[in-house]
Design a protein around this motif. Structure first.
Motif, short mmCIF file in Angstrom:
data_model
loop_
_atom_site.label_atom_id
_atom_site.label_comp_id
_atom_site.label_asym_id
_atom_site.label_seq_id
_atom_site.Cartn_x
_atom_site.Cartn_y
_atom_site.Cartn_z
N PRO A 84 0.81 -1.22 0.00
CA PRO A 84 0.00 0.00 0.00
C PRO A 84 0.85 1.28 0.00
N ALA A 85 1.96 1.27 0.72
CA ALA A 85 2.84 2.46 0.75
C ALA A 85 3.59 2.61 -0.56
N MET A 86 3.95 1.49 -1.18
CA MET A 86 4.64 1.57 -2.47
C MET A 86 3.74 2.14 -3.56
N GLU A 87 2.45 1.89 -3.45
CA GLU A 87 1.52 2.40 -4.45
C GLU A 87 1.47 3.93 -4.43
N ASN A 88 1.88 4.55 -3.33
CA ASN A 88 1.92 6.01 -3.22
C ASN A 88 3.28 6.58 -3.60
N SER A 89 4.15 5.77 -4.15
CA SER A 89 5.50 6.20 -4.50
C SER A 89 5.65 6.31 -6.01
N SER A 90 6.60 7.13 -6.44
CA SER A 90 6.88 7.21 -7.87
C SER A 90 7.96 6.21 -8.28
N LYS A 92 8.90 2.88 -6.61
CA LYS A 92 8.42 1.48 -6.52
C LYS A 92 9.52 0.46 -6.86
N ILE A 93 10.57 0.42 -6.04
CA ILE A 93 11.69 -0.49 -6.29
C ILE A 93 11.75 -1.54 -5.17
N ILE A 94 11.75 -2.80 -5.57
CA ILE A 94 11.87 -3.91 -4.63
C ILE A 94 13.18 -4.61 -4.92
N VAL A 95 14.01 -4.75 -3.88
CA VAL A 95 15.31 -5.41 -4.01
C VAL A 95 15.30 -6.64 -3.12
N ASN A 96 15.53 -7.80 -3.72
CA ASN A 96 15.64 -9.04 -2.97
C ASN A 96 17.11 -9.46 -2.98
N MET A 97 17.75 -9.40 -1.82
CA MET A 97 19.17 -9.72 -1.70
C MET A 97 19.35 -11.23 -1.64
#
Length: 105
Positions: A84-90, A92-97
């Motif tokens: 939900p918080a990512m949807e309010n961002s321009s 939207k980056i997800i990093v899986n280490m």
């Protein structure tokens, strides 16, 4: 991995953000139960580290299930709770280490 703990932590993050966007989610937590990852031509030998030193076809299912639960389900829950918080961002980056233990190269 404890789903309630993840949910509580993510709820705290959402509370701190107070409706603003979340640009990045970095999943960098895991457990390692794999002792050997070796390649010989096309053959992969995988040994699980546990008290019985089980091999690929005689592994402890509970150890494998806990490893998958933490390393796969955990990051997926974090991402879904924070979505939900990512949807309010321009961004939207997800990093899986990952570590070299998860690499097939």
């Amino acid at each position: 991995m404890n789903e309630d703990s993840i949910k509580t932590g993510c709820s705290k993050v959402l509370e701190l953000l107070d409706g603003t966007g979340l640009d990045y989610i970095i999943n960098n937590a895991a457990i390692v139960r794999f002792a050997v990852l070796a390649f010989t031509g096309c053959m992969m030998i995988l040994a699980l580290q546990n008290p019985r030193r089980d091999l690929l076809f005689s592994f402890d299912p509970a150890v494998l299930a806990e490893t998958i639960k933490c390393n796969v389900t955990g990051p997926t829950l974090v991402t879904s709770f924070l979505l939900p918080a990512m949807e309010n961002s321009s961004s939207k980056i997800i990093v899986n280490m990952s570590s070299s233990l998860a690499s097939i190269n």
